[in-house]
Write a protein that holds these residues in place. Structure first.
Motif, PDB file in Angstrom:
ATOM      1  N   VAL A 175       0.856  -1.180   0.000  1.00 42.98           N
ATOM      2  CA  VAL A 175       0.000   0.000   0.000  1.00 42.98           C
ATOM      3  C   VAL A 175       0.894   1.234   0.000  1.00 42.98           C
ATOM      4  O   VAL A 175       1.986   1.223   0.580  1.00 42.98           O
TER       5      VAL A 175
ATOM      6  N   SER B 237       9.899   5.370   3.227  1.00 43.78           N
ATOM      7  CA  SER B 237       9.319   6.691   2.981  1.00 43.78           C
ATOM      8  C   SER B 237      10.272   7.504   2.116  1.00 43.78           C
ATOM      9  O   SER B 237      11.492   7.304   2.152  1.00 43.78           O
TER      10      SER B 237
ATOM     11  N   LEU C 282       2.430  12.927   3.595  1.00 45.41           N
ATOM     12  CA  LEU C 282       3.014  13.054   4.925  1.00 45.41           C
ATOM     13  C   LEU C 282       3.619  14.435   5.169  1.00 45.41           C
ATOM     14  O   LEU C 282       4.169  14.685   6.240  1.00 45.41           O
TER      15      LEU C 282
ATOM     16  N   ASP D 187       5.583  10.396   0.335  1.00 39.95           N
ATOM     17  CA  ASP D 187       4.982   9.085   0.123  1.00 39.95           C
ATOM     18  C   ASP D 187       5.618   8.071   1.065  1.00 39.95           C
ATOM     19  O   ASP D 187       6.818   8.150   1.377  1.00 39.95           O
TER      20      ASP D 187
ATOM     21  N   VAL E 210       0.964   5.210   1.033  1.00 38.62           N
ATOM     22  CA  VAL E 210       0.330   6.283   1.809  1.00 38.62           C
ATOM     23  C   VAL E 210       0.937   7.596   1.329  1.00 38.62           C
ATOM     24  O   VAL E 210       2.164   7.745   1.283  1.00 38.62           O
ATOM     25  N   ARG E 211       0.110   8.544   0.958  1.00 39.97           N
ATOM     26  CA  ARG E 211       0.606   9.817   0.440  1.00 39.97           C
ATOM     27  C   ARG E 211       0.258  10.960   1.385  1.00 39.97           C
ATOM     28  O   ARG E 211      -0.635  10.852   2.221  1.00 39.97           O
TER      29      ARG E 211
ATOM     30  N   VAL F 266       5.131   6.517  12.137  1.00 40.95           N
ATOM     31  CA  VAL F 266       4.172   5.825  11.264  1.00 40.95           C
ATOM     32  C   VAL F 266       4.397   4.319  11.332  1.00 40.95           C
ATOM     33  O   VAL F 266       3.446   3.531  11.424  1.00 40.95           O
TER      34      VAL F 266
END
Length: 228
Positions: A11, A94, A16, A211, A13-14, A33
């Motif tokens: 997945v 990240s 941050l 990201d 995650v955008r 995170v």
């Protein structure tokens, strides 16, 4: 977690908001995170204990297993967690600063890899379920720990198919254990490596600052293209 465990195995995650902080602060955010997804697993004893920065370290690492310390291609592999009884369930990456060019992340499903191998050489597939010796990274092992880590490449855990692989650790690990790879094993690993660069099996993503990419380290392999 459902997407990691029961879905595609990764997945992104955008958002941050890394542009509001310096690199040290972004490391703290990344660490925070990561704690939402489980207990962090140490990577090293004297360095890289919590985080490892994927960048060009310009020769600071002489260990060939630390491909992330260079700009070179990192072939799809799993993180093998040699300091812990078992490898990490998830890997979190990240993006603080995007590469000028290249550097796309690559992800391959263990199931897709297994099926592709079975179609090509079903006779060799049982070899990948047998134990292999992995050579742990020099800087990331216990002083009195085992010389090698022993595990199969493919493994059934309940109803799940787990994968453990890094060619750069397997060949020297087998040599150190005094068990040279057989011709059939070499053929099997060569085919595995061919499949790991097959664009039909690879999902590619280019990360932007802010990201975070999470992948299931048991059911997927991850890599990175060469970058500038």
């Amino acid at each position: 977690l459902s997407r990691l465990d029961d879905g595609p195995g990764f997945v992104i995650v955008r958002g941050l908001c890394f542009d509001s902080f310096d690199e040290s602060a972004c490391e703290i955010i990344t660490w925070g995170v990561g704690n939402y997804f489980g207990r962090p697993v140490r990577q090293g004893l004297r360095k890289d204990r919590r985080l490892f920065t994927v960048t060009n370290h310009r020769g600071a690492y002489q260990d060939p297993t630390r491909i992330g310390a260079t700009t070179a291609l990192s072939n799809p592999h799993t993180d093998n967690g040699c300091l812990e009884p078992r490898p990490p369930d998830y890997v979190l990456l990240s993006c603080y600063r995007q590469a000028h060019s290249g550097g796309e992340n690559t992800i391959i499903s263990s199931y897709a890899l297994h099926e592709a191998f079975a179609r090509r050489r079903p006779d060799l597939l049982p070899l990948l379920y047998r134990p292999f010796h992995f050579l742990p990274p020099k800087l990331h092992t216990w002083p009195d720990g085992p010389a090698t880590i022993v595990k199969p490449i493919f493994e059934k855990v309940g109803q799940a198919l787990h994968v453990h692989y890094a060619r750069v650790m397997v060949e020297p690990g087998m040599a150190l254990a005094g068990i040279p790879l057989s011709p059939d094993q070499i053929t099997a690993l060569d085919l595995l490596d061919q499949l790991l660069v097959d664009p039909k099996l690879i999902t590619t993503c280019r990360m932007r600052p802010g990201d975070a990419l999470l992948n299931n380290n048991c059911s997927t392999l991850h890599g990175r293209l060469a970058y500038e």
